[in-house]
Design an enzyme around this catalytic site. Structure first.
Site, PDB file in Angstrom:
ATOM      1  N   LYS A 172       0.858  -1.196   0.000  1.00  0.00           N
ATOM      2  CA  LYS A 172       0.000   0.000   0.000  1.00  0.00           C
ATOM      3  C   LYS A 172       0.883   1.232   0.000  1.00  0.00           C
ATOM      4  CE  LYS A 172      -3.411   2.607   2.728  1.00  0.00           C
ATOM      5  NZ  LYS A 172      -4.426   2.595   3.799  1.00  0.00           N
TER       6      LYS A 172
ATOM      7  N   ASP B  40      -2.727  10.141   3.792  1.00  0.00           N
ATOM      8  CA  ASP B  40      -4.137   9.761   3.843  1.00  0.00           C
ATOM      9  C   ASP B  40      -4.910  10.739   4.722  1.00  0.00           C
ATOM     10  OD1 ASP B  40      -6.581   8.529   3.865  1.00  0.00           O
ATOM     11  OD2 ASP B  40      -5.950   6.795   5.073  1.00  0.00           O
TER      12      ASP B  40
ATOM     13  N   LYS C  29     -10.557  12.654   7.917  1.00  0.00           N
ATOM     14  CA  LYS C  29     -10.170  12.189   9.251  1.00  0.00           C
ATOM     15  C   LYS C  29     -10.164  13.354  10.229  1.00  0.00           C
ATOM     16  CE  LYS C  29      -6.992   8.479   7.809  1.00  0.00           C
ATOM     17  NZ  LYS C  29      -7.668   7.366   8.483  1.00  0.00           N
TER      18      LYS C  29
ATOM     19  N   ASP D 147       1.366   6.079   5.675  1.00  0.00           N
ATOM     20  CA  ASP D 147       0.409   5.175   5.037  1.00  0.00           C
ATOM     21  C   ASP D 147       0.994   4.496   3.788  1.00  0.00           C
ATOM     22  OD1 ASP D 147      -2.057   3.994   5.391  1.00  0.00           O
ATOM     23  OD2 ASP D 147      -3.170   5.501   4.260  1.00  0.00           O
TER      24      ASP D 147
ATOM     25  N   ASP E 231     -12.320   7.152   3.048  1.00  0.00           N
ATOM     26  CA  ASP E 231     -11.166   6.851   3.897  1.00  0.00           C
ATOM     27  C   ASP E 231     -10.789   5.366   3.825  1.00  0.00           C
ATOM     28  OD1 ASP E 231      -9.104   7.367   5.620  1.00  0.00           O
ATOM     29  OD2 ASP E 231     -10.346   7.540   7.421  1.00  0.00           O
TER      30      ASP E 231
ATOM     31  N   GLU F 194      -9.565   3.852   1.427  1.00  0.00           N
ATOM     32  CA  GLU F 194      -8.935   4.009   0.107  1.00  0.00           C
ATOM     33  C   GLU F 194      -7.893   2.935  -0.178  1.00  0.00           C
ATOM     34  OE1 GLU F 194      -7.824   5.375   2.771  1.00  0.00           O
ATOM     35  OE2 GLU F 194      -5.669   5.047   2.598  1.00  0.00           O
TER      36      GLU F 194
ATOM     37  N   ARG G 296      -7.745  -0.291   0.310  1.00  0.00           N
ATOM     38  CA  ARG G 296      -8.230  -1.519  -0.342  1.00  0.00           C
ATOM     39  C   ARG G 296      -8.530  -1.285  -1.820  1.00  0.00           C
ATOM     40  NH1 ARG G 296     -12.962  -1.918   3.985  1.00  0.00           N
ATOM     41  NH2 ARG G 296     -11.367  -0.767   5.117  1.00  0.00           N
TER      42      ARG G 296
HETATM   43  N1  BES Z   1      -4.607   4.322   6.614  1.00  0.00           N
HETATM   44  C1  BES Z   1      -5.794   4.069   7.346  1.00  0.00           C
HETATM   45  C2  BES Z   1      -5.597   3.028   8.453  1.00  0.00           C
HETATM   46  C3  BES Z   1      -4.677   3.429   9.577  1.00  0.00           C
HETATM   47  C4  BES Z   1      -5.184   3.982  10.729  1.00  0.00           C
HETATM   48  C5  BES Z   1      -3.322   3.196   9.485  1.00  0.00           C
HETATM   49  C6  BES Z   1      -4.344   4.328  11.756  1.00  0.00           C
HETATM   50  C7  BES Z   1      -2.478   3.549  10.518  1.00  0.00           C
HETATM   51  C8  BES Z   1      -2.987   4.116  11.656  1.00  0.00           C
HETATM   52  C9  BES Z   1      -6.862   3.543   6.403  1.00  0.00           C
HETATM   53  O1  BES Z   1      -6.839   4.057   5.123  1.00  0.00           O
HETATM   54  C10 BES Z   1      -8.188   3.927   6.978  1.00  0.00           C
HETATM   55  O2  BES Z   1      -8.453   5.087   7.053  1.00  0.00           O
HETATM   56  N2  BES Z   1      -8.989   2.940   7.364  1.00  0.00           N
HETATM   57  C11 BES Z   1     -10.278   3.198   7.920  1.00  0.00           C
HETATM   58  C12 BES Z   1     -11.262   2.283   7.262  1.00  0.00           C
HETATM   59  C13 BES Z   1     -12.706   2.620   7.569  1.00  0.00           C
HETATM   60  C14 BES Z   1     -13.079   3.938   6.934  1.00  0.00           C
HETATM   61  C15 BES Z   1     -13.582   1.524   7.028  1.00  0.00           C
HETATM   62  C16 BES Z   1     -10.201   2.935   9.415  1.00  0.00           C
HETATM   63  O3  BES Z   1      -9.505   2.018   9.837  1.00  0.00           O
HETATM   64  O4  BES Z   1     -10.806   3.699  10.165  1.00  0.00           O
HETATM   65 ZN    ZN Z   2      -5.008   4.705   4.466  1.00  0.00          ZN
HETATM   66 MN    MN Z   3      -7.869   5.876   4.929  1.00  0.00          MN
END
Ligand code: BES
Ligand code: ZN
Ligand code: MN
Length: 499
Positions: A267, A272, A279, A290, A349, A351, A353
């Site tokens: 990834k 992000d 966020k 990220d 968010d 993104e 996947r």
């Molecule tokens: N990059 C984030 C996940 C993340 C969070 C990595 C904290 C490192 C530290 C990812 O893109 C994300 O935002 N995931 C969301 C998914 C949700 C919107 C379904 C999450 O985990 O909140």
């Molecule tokens: Zn992310």
């Molecule tokens: Mn994200």
């Protein structure tokens, strides 16, 4: 750091600092002269030396030794000693010595005839010592102008008293050096701020690395990505003024069998924000990391280019920045991935996947027969496993087990979480083939399974490294900041695959 072997006896070695392990039971991990042993026994009796793990004591002009300093490194209980602990102890020794402005450390390479410490022996143990030293000799503040510019160690002397080092020992030291230098390369990339490490810059860094180590590298720009119809990747990238890059690095040794071709997908979100589903401000700066999955895969390629296992490997990184803007994709949008599967975006968010979906499709199209992705994919995996353990997912038991075994072998903690048909319901869309989120519950699982939909029948393992990419505490053996995990696991896996 230079890694050199020396065959001097400890009674004749000259060096800035000599390190010796000292266990809780009083055992000393080196053949010290009688006089020096006596000195340590006195200090022990006085309660100054306890042998607690990572407790370091620096003695000047130690009796019986010509070295200027003896660093007594507390090694903990001899029972249960392991390569993992040895790696930490050499890191602790290096960080202690560096902090005192010293640039050279000698480490005795001798048999540890104490308790079960005997297990941390031989070439693997030596590799761990070298790794620990190079990983310990790392700083996470490259942009601070007020620190000493040259804090790094000059030399690690591996002392085999009274004998030449064997070929196996030299090879192990080399492996350790390659491994840890690649891991520090990963840490450097993860640490870079997003104004510097844009998708284009990540592409340039990949090209530089590939050139330096003789790998093939291709970096595709916006028009080429469009031509590939990577609708999911492009949707994520479209909100940013920074154009995306598809980074492809290949390692194809001519003497490797034609299969397997291992596809490593990282990834590569260089920042992000969450996009329109933005966020919260708190801790958003952490999202510069990220792209840790991408960095990991580049590190793996850097290491295997030097270790030369006879396996074909292909790394694919879909690099983009996830931004909100007038051009950004929105919740509710339906996009068509490269595979043809349509996806309803419920949360911009989620993104990672989407970018992984197209990168996996591309890797398969390019001939990958086995897939492993590493991604900072979910906050949910951090809730489940914290910062300590990487989440492992996959349908193929054999491949999952191979990854778990590789993790155990190199001391990177991994834990398998389930995939199961029943979770599929959670990311069904009313309007399209799939939705890009599956709700809060089981978030790490539905995210993993979404990615797995694009792997299809191809064996696939997903590593969620959202927790393990970063360490929030300063350790005696490791700087706070990027960890470089799980690069060593994947290099181990690749070398195990070689015939
Ligand atoms: N990059 C984030 C996940 C993340 C969070 C990595 C904290 C490192 C530290 C990812 O893109 C994300 O935002 N995931 C969301 C998914 C949700 C919107 C379904 C999450 O985990 O909140
Ligand atoms: Zn992310
Ligand atoms: Mn994200």
């Amino acid at each position: 750091m230079q890694i050199e072997f020396r065959k001097d006896s400890l009674a004749s070695l000259s060096c800035a600092v000599l390190a010796v392990l000292h266990f809780e039971g009083g055992e000393i991990g080196a053949p010290l002269p009688e006089e020096t042993r006596k000195l340590l026994e006195e200090l022990r009796a006085a309660g100054e030396l306890r042998g607690k793990e990572n407790e370091c004591t620096l003695l000047h002009h130690p009796a019986g030794l010509p070295v200027a300093r003896l660093l007594v490194v507390g090694a903990g209980k001899a029972d249960g000693f392991s390569d993992v602990r040895l790696r930490r102890l050499s890191g602790t020794a290096i960080r202690t010595v560096r902090a005192r402005g010293l640039r050279e450390l000698a480490w005795p390479v001798v048999e540890l005839n104490v308790g079960s410490a005997g297990k941390a022996q031989g070439p693997e143990a030596l590799q761990a010592v070298v790794e620990g030293a190079i990983l310990g000799d790392y700083d996470s503040d490259p942009y601070r102008t007020s620190t000493e510019p040259d804090r790094r160690m000059e030399r690690l002397l591996l002392v085999t008293p009274g004998r030449e080092a064997s070929e196996a020992e030299r090879a192990a030291a080399h492996r350790g050096q390659v491994m840890a230098e690649a891991q520090n390369f990963v840490r450097d990339l993860v640490n870079e701020p997003s104004n510097i490490l844009t998708p284009a810059e990540l592409g340039r860094r990949a090209e530089q690395m590939a050139k330096q180590f003789g790998l093939a590298c291709q970096v595709l720009g916006l028009e080429e990505i469009r031509a590939l119809k990577m609708g999911a990747f492009l949707a994520v990238a479209q909100g940013s003024d920074q154009p995306p890059r598809l980074i492809v690095v290949r390692y194809n040794p001519p003497d490797a069998p034609s299969a397997p071709v291992l596809g490593l997908i990282g990834k590569g979100i260089t920042f992000d924000t969450g996009g329109i589903s933005i966020k919260p401000a708190t801790d958003m700066h952490e999202m510069k990391t990220d792209m840790a999955g991408a960095a990991t895969m580049l590190g793996v390629m850097r290491a295997i280019a030097q270790l030369k296992p006879r396996v074909r490997v292909l790394a694919v990184i879909a690099a983009a920045e996830n931004m909100p803007s007038g051009k950004a994709y929105r919740p509710g949008d339906v996009i068509t991935s490269m595979s043809g599967k349509t996806i309803e975006v419920l949360n911009t968010d989620a993104e990672g996947r989407l970018t992984l979906a197209d990168a996996i499709t591309y890797a398969k199209q390019q001939g990958a027969t086995v897939l492993i992705d590493a991604a900072t994919l979910t906050g949910a995996v951090m809730i489940a496993l914290g910062n300590i353990t990487t989440g492992v997912f996959g349908w193929d038991k054999d491949w999952v087990n191979r990854v778990l075994a590789s993790g155990a072998a190199v001391g990177e903690k991994m834990w398998q979480l389930p995939v199961d048909e029943e979770y599929r319901e959670l990311y069904k869309s009313m309007i399209a083939d799939l939705a890009n989120t599956g709700g809060r519950y089981g978030g790490a699982i539905t995210a993993a399974m979404f990615v797995g939909e694009f792997a299809g029948e191809t064996p696939w393992v997903h590593l969620d490294i959202a927790g393990t990419r970063w360490s929030n505490d300063e350790k005696p053996y490791l700087a706070k900041g990027p960890t470089g995990a799980p690069m060593r696991t994947l290099v181990q896996l690749v070398t195990q695959l070689a015939p």
